[in-house]
Design an enzyme around this catalytic site. Structure first.
Site, PDB file in Angstrom:
ATOM      1  N   ASP A  37       0.814  -1.224   0.000  1.00  0.00           N
ATOM      2  CA  ASP A  37       0.000   0.000   0.000  1.00  0.00           C
ATOM      3  C   ASP A  37       0.846   1.272   0.000  1.00  0.00           C
ATOM      4  O   ASP A  37       0.320   2.380   0.111  1.00  0.00           O
ATOM      5  CB  ASP A  37      -0.938   0.008   1.220  1.00  0.00           C
ATOM      6  CG  ASP A  37      -0.196  -0.254   2.514  1.00  0.00           C
ATOM      7  OD1 ASP A  37       1.012   0.045   2.579  1.00  0.00           O
ATOM      8  OD2 ASP A  37      -0.819  -0.777   3.460  1.00  0.00           O
ATOM      9  N   GLU A  39       3.215   2.141   2.240  1.00  0.00           N
ATOM     10  CA  GLU A  39       3.857   2.501   3.510  1.00  0.00           C
ATOM     11  C   GLU A  39       5.238   1.858   3.587  1.00  0.00           C
ATOM     12  O   GLU A  39       5.573   0.963   2.819  1.00  0.00           O
ATOM     13  CB  GLU A  39       2.978   2.048   4.685  1.00  0.00           C
ATOM     14  CG  GLU A  39       1.709   2.868   4.769  1.00  0.00           C
ATOM     15  CD  GLU A  39       0.838   2.505   5.963  1.00  0.00           C
ATOM     16  OE1 GLU A  39       1.331   1.818   6.887  1.00  0.00           O
ATOM     17  OE2 GLU A  39      -0.333   2.910   5.975  1.00  0.00           O
ATOM     18  N   ASP A 169      21.312  33.986 -13.132  1.00  0.00           N
ATOM     19  CA  ASP A 169      20.427  34.920 -12.428  1.00  0.00           C
ATOM     20  C   ASP A 169      21.195  35.571 -11.278  1.00  0.00           C
ATOM     21  O   ASP A 169      22.315  35.173 -10.959  1.00  0.00           O
ATOM     22  CB  ASP A 169      19.155  34.212 -11.915  1.00  0.00           C
ATOM     23  CG  ASP A 169      19.459  32.974 -11.087  1.00  0.00           C
ATOM     24  OD1 ASP A 169      20.513  32.947 -10.439  1.00  0.00           O
ATOM     25  OD2 ASP A 169      18.645  32.041 -11.102  1.00  0.00           O
ATOM     26  N   LYS A 192      17.156  37.451 -14.589  1.00  0.00           N
ATOM     27  CA  LYS A 192      16.136  36.427 -14.894  1.00  0.00           C
ATOM     28  C   LYS A 192      14.797  36.815 -14.280  1.00  0.00           C
ATOM     29  O   LYS A 192      14.752  37.332 -13.166  1.00  0.00           O
ATOM     30  CB  LYS A 192      16.587  35.077 -14.326  1.00  0.00           C
ATOM     31  CG  LYS A 192      15.554  33.964 -14.466  1.00  0.00           C
ATOM     32  CD  LYS A 192      16.115  32.608 -14.098  1.00  0.00           C
ATOM     33  CE  LYS A 192      15.781  32.209 -12.687  1.00  0.00           C
ATOM     34  NZ  LYS A 192      16.251  30.870 -12.338  1.00  0.00           N
ATOM     35  N   ARG A 194      11.271  34.707 -13.623  1.00  0.00           N
ATOM     36  CA  ARG A 194      10.581  33.425 -13.816  1.00  0.00           C
ATOM     37  C   ARG A 194       9.095  33.695 -13.996  1.00  0.00           C
ATOM     38  O   ARG A 194       8.474  34.393 -13.199  1.00  0.00           O
ATOM     39  CB  ARG A 194      10.830  32.500 -12.609  1.00  0.00           C
ATOM     40  CG  ARG A 194      10.247  31.107 -12.801  1.00  0.00           C
ATOM     41  CD  ARG A 194      10.679  30.161 -11.715  1.00  0.00           C
ATOM     42  NE  ARG A 194      11.981  29.546 -11.948  1.00  0.00           N
ATOM     43  CZ  ARG A 194      12.221  28.586 -12.836  1.00  0.00           C
ATOM     44  NH1 ARG A 194      11.260  28.130 -13.618  1.00  0.00           N
ATOM     45  NH2 ARG A 194      13.432  28.085 -12.974  1.00  0.00           N
TER      46      ARG A 194
HETATM   47  C1  R5P Z   1      16.830  29.416  -8.844  1.00  0.00           C
HETATM   48  O1  R5P Z   1      17.021  30.604  -8.762  1.00  0.00           O
HETATM   49  C2  R5P Z   1      17.943  28.448  -9.038  1.00  0.00           C
HETATM   50  O2  R5P Z   1      19.192  29.004  -8.795  1.00  0.00           O
HETATM   51  C3  R5P Z   1      17.919  27.837 -10.414  1.00  0.00           C
HETATM   52  O3  R5P Z   1      18.292  28.813 -11.370  1.00  0.00           O
HETATM   53  C4  R5P Z   1      16.565  27.297 -10.748  1.00  0.00           C
HETATM   54  O4  R5P Z   1      16.045  26.540  -9.697  1.00  0.00           O
HETATM   55  C5  R5P Z   1      16.661  26.436 -11.981  1.00  0.00           C
HETATM   56  O5  R5P Z   1      15.398  25.918 -12.266  1.00  0.00           O
HETATM   57  P1  R5P Z   1      15.065  25.384 -13.696  1.00  0.00           P
HETATM   58  O6  R5P Z   1      16.163  24.449 -14.094  1.00  0.00           O
HETATM   59  O7  R5P Z   1      13.747  24.687 -13.506  1.00  0.00           O
HETATM   60  O8  R5P Z   1      14.960  26.554 -14.604  1.00  0.00           O
END
Ligand code: R5P
Length: 294
Positions: A37, A39, A169, A192, A194
């Protein structure tokens, strides 16, 4: 401080043996049985010594968190006085604030959960963004942070001498600057934004890239969209080569294919998460951190 026993799980045997060799610890496996199940039944070796290290890297973390709950409580009930968690990858660190009303602040919740189970936690490049120290995220008696950037920097210096190190980033500035200082190279950082799990907007820095070897360096690649988007822009701007180095090779789903399609050549990672791209090994650094614990 020398712990007496290193506990690990069958799927991390190789990493456990590397760590055991580096720190001279005896190892033992926590035996797992999955009931039909879903667990879990776990069995620890007996007797259990006073000081125990548990190795569990926390990629695909949900079931592993239950394993740690059962393991830590069982070790204590068998007499362990001091428990250290070595989690080379520490999950749930990116959700460090409630972006929408009602969202769980997973970093704080998971951090508290681990701190309640373990006296000390050792990890590598945890994703601390709006939080300055690991202690704030994981309030254990001792919380130790290592970085994969120096070893990755050494590898890059060997394999791509003179490459421009580029962080995808602003958060990656800490790792690229550290890596570039180590070998006196150039570095720069992208901007960057997102837009969602599978959508990021990247803006390259002013640094010229045409004709240059560029290595993208970051703490973690998950879907690979961040690095793929950066690589795509770099190729379009005339970069001679684009390679990738990350501490944590999560590489979910089609991430590696995505990177290749964006023009990435080499993919290097630390062994914090086992992956075919593993090119540098953290065992010596983890052993030194274990030695430094009170
Ligand atoms: C976030 O700022 C991290 O440093 C990575 O840049 C991020 O988690 C990468 O995520 P993904 O590969 O999904 O773009």
């Amino acid at each position: 401080m020398r712990a007496d026993l290193l506990l690990h799980f069958d799927d991390e045997r190789e990493a456990a043996l590397r760590l055991a060799q580096a720190c001279g610890l005896q190892t033992a496996t926590v035996v797992r049985h999955h009931f039909p199940d879903g667990e879990l039944r776990l069995q620890l070796p007996t007797p259990i010594p006073d000081r125990v290290v548990v190795l569990r890297t926390l990629d695909r973390p949900n079931e592993k968190l239950v394993e740690l709950l059962l393991t830590a409580h069982t070790a204590r009930s068998l007499g362990a006085k001091h428990l250290t968690l070595v989690a080379p990858y520490l999950a749930y660190m990116r959700q460090d604030t409630a972006f929408q009303p009602g969202e769980a602040i997973s970093q704080r919740i998971v951090g508290r959960f681990l701190a309640d189970l373990f006296d000390a936690v050792i990890t590598v490049d945890p994703h601390l963004h709006r939080v300055a120290t690991l202690e704030e995220a994981v309030p254990a008696r001792q919380a130790v942070v290592l970085s994969g950037a120096p070893l990755l920097a050494d590898l890059i210096a060997l394999r791509r001498p003179g490459a421009l190190l580029l962080g995808p980033d602003s958060e990656s500035a800490q790792w690229v600057s550290q890596a570039a200082r180590r070998h006196g190279g150039a570095y720069a950082v992208c901007a960057k934004r997102r837009q969602g799990d599978h959508a990021v907007d990247i803006e390259l820095p002013d640094e010229p890239v045409a004709g240059r070897a560029v290595v993208l360096l970051d703490d973690v690649a998950s879907t690979g969209h961040t690095l793929a988007q950066a690589a795509h822009l770099l190729r379009a701007a005339g970069a001679a080569t684009v390679d990738v180095a990350v501490t944590h090779a999560l590489f979910a789903g089609e991430a590696v294919r995505r990177l290749r399609e964006a023009g990435v050549g080499e993919i290097w990672s630390t062994d914090c998460i086992a992956h075919p791209s593993n090119a540098v090994f953290m065992a010596e650094a983890l052993a030194r951190a274990l030695d430094s614990l009170a």
